[in-house]
Design an enzyme around this catalytic site. Structure first.
Site, short mmCIF file in Angstrom:
data_model
loop_
_atom_site.label_atom_id
_atom_site.label_comp_id
_atom_site.label_asym_id
_atom_site.label_seq_id
_atom_site.Cartn_x
_atom_site.Cartn_y
_atom_site.Cartn_z
N HIS A 1 24.83 -36.74 0.54
CA HIS A 1 25.87 -36.08 0.04
C HIS A 1 26.54 -35.50 1.32
CE1 HIS A 1 24.43 -35.20 -4.38
NE2 HIS A 1 24.89 -36.30 -4.16
N SER B 1 27.48 -40.70 -6.73
CA SER B 1 27.79 -39.22 -6.59
C SER B 1 28.91 -39.09 -5.41
CB SER B 1 26.60 -38.32 -6.40
OG SER B 1 25.74 -38.93 -5.58
N ASP C 1 24.83 -28.97 -4.61
CA ASP C 1 23.75 -29.30 -4.70
C ASP C 1 22.41 -28.39 -5.07
OD1 ASP C 1 24.01 -31.97 -2.40
OD2 ASP C 1 24.49 -31.92 -4.64
#
Lengths: 201, 245
Positions: free
Chosen positions: A95, A55, A148
């Site tokens: 992330h 990701s 997210d």
């Protein structure tokens, strides 16, 4: 086969045996203490992690080894890559921070964090009051189309208490060893056995 | 029985020569030379039956193995029943510090594993600091206090009065000097003989000696133990006689 070994040990004595075992064990404990030292120095539960998903391509690929730090005085900024763990989720997620709000300590942060489950998080957030304003963060994977919020399991924002650490550097491909070992237990035992043999011989 | 008689004869035989060298020893050495008639058994006087020896074979290209083989031979040689009793103070301190640090490390790791990270931090930090202190102490002790010492021995003999002897050997493999092609084994001894509970000094000696490793190890790496023991025994006996070399 062992009769010879026993004869040697009887002749050389208990002290010799203790010295030999000590040199074996002390290399293990040195590794252990170095790891704990790194944990304390970076203030991070898990200072080295392996990336499992794609990701964050192309910045971070699957199989990379990441080095984290989570110092108490750390202020996270937009653009930082962080590893966070949502209470109740199995694995930590890595992330990038895309939105950041500094909430001064005069404001009660609980207005902005809706759910009861988060009370554990706010507990940790309030302890960081000593280090200045607390932060509310929103993250998104570079390779993901959306942010997210879905992954937060009901939370609206991430808090410092949820963050395992900020990524300071990485080593490519090294993490594949760990991925492979976790995948097949046979390989895990083979590698451990090989390491033990190397130490003994 | 026969063996003790033989040993006494040898000792008596060596008396006149040692008293002769004692004369020159007194001129050279500033420290008091031991009285020849009081001199306890030297290591060369105690023989080892051939069948008791185990063959020592090492890799003669590995300097560490050569040195360790020589050190072990010295320890075996001087620890025989009639000779010195090895003192384990250095070993015991290193063992104690080492094992204590292992237990501290294991305890800290276990605690860190059981207790959640944020709560465990103070205890883990204390454990870590303790481990660092113990390891540092152990390393400093081994480097400064123990140094090159390989054998510390003590012996009490009784002839007219109780004589206590203390011998310390240290060894090293000094770097190659330009004119030889083989590394050498250098050993230095310090010897003290006293009586009256250590209050009266009877004699003191200090000797060093060096020999090339090729003198004691052949091409296959088998050690010539009798030859080595003879060389070390000679050095020990000259220290016991009080030569300050």
């Amino acid at each position: 086969m062992f009769a010879d070994e026993f004869k040697v040990f009887k002749r050389l004595g208990l002290r010799h045996l203790l010295l030999q075992v000590l040199s074996l064990v002390s290399s293990l404990t040195l590794a252990l203490m170095l790891w704990h030292g790194l944990m304390i120095a970076t203030n991070c539960e898990s200072p080295v992690v392996v990336v499992l998903s794609e990701s964050m391509e192309p910045a971070i690929s699957r199989g990379d080894l990441l080095f984290l730090s989570n110092l108490a005085s750390e202020r996270y900024k937009t653009g930082d890559i962080v590893v966070y763990k949502i209470p109740g989720a199995d694995t930590p997620i890595v992330h990038r921070v895309i939105e950041r709000h500094d909430v001064p300590s005069t404001v009660d942060i609980r207005q902005y964090t809706k759910f009861a489950k988060v009370s554990k998080g706010t507990g940790r957030g309030s302890s960081s009051k000593l280090c200045g304003p607390s932060q509310l963060l929103l993250t998104k994977g570079d390779n993901n189309p959306v942010d997210d919020t879905e992954l937060y399991r009901g939370l609206e924002w991430l808090e410092k208490g949820h963050i395992v650490g900020k990524v300071n550097g990485f080593l490519p491909y090294v993490g594949y060893v760990s991925i492979a070992m976790n995948g097949s237990s046979g390989l895990k035992y083979a590698v451990l056995g090989g390491l033990c043999l190397m130490v003994l011989l | 029985m026969a063996r003790t008689k033989q040993v006494n004869a040898q000792n008596n035989g060596s008396q006149p020569s040692s008293s002769k060298s004692n004369g020159t020893g007194v001129e050279k050495a500033r420290s008091p030379s031991p009285d020849a008639s009081d001199r306890p058994l030297g290591p060369l006087s105690v023989t080892v039956p051939a069948y008791e020896r185990e063959e020592v074979k090492v890799n003669n290209a590995n300097l560490t193995e050569l040195k360790n083989a020589c050190d072990d031979a010295v320890k075996r040689f001087l620890s025989r029943p009639e000779l010195f009793k090895q003192q384990y103070l250095h070993t015991d301190i290193r063992l104690a510090l080492g094992w204590l640090s292992v237990f501290v490390a294991a305890g800290t790791a276990f605690y860190g594993y059981k207790v959640e990270f944020e709560q465990s931090k103070p205890v883990v930090t204390i454990g870590l600091v303790l481990y660092i202190i113990l390891t540092t102490l152990s390393t400093l002790y081994a480097y400064f206090v123990e140094g090159d010492t390989i054998f510390v021995g003590k012996r009490k003999t009784f002839s007219k009065r109780i004589i206590t002897e203390r011998i310390t050997l240290s060894s090293s493999s000094p770097p190659l000097p330009k004119n030889t092609s083989c590394p050498s084994y250098s050993v230095s001894l310090q010897y003290v003989r006293s009586t009256n509970g250590g209050k009266t000094l009877l004699g003191r000696g200090r000797t060093t000696g060096a020999a090339e490793y090729s003198r004691f190890f052949d091409e296959a790496g088998v050690m010539d133990q009798p030859g080595f023991e003879k060389w070390v025994g000679g050095l020990v006996e000259s220290a016991m006689d009080g030569k300050a070399a």
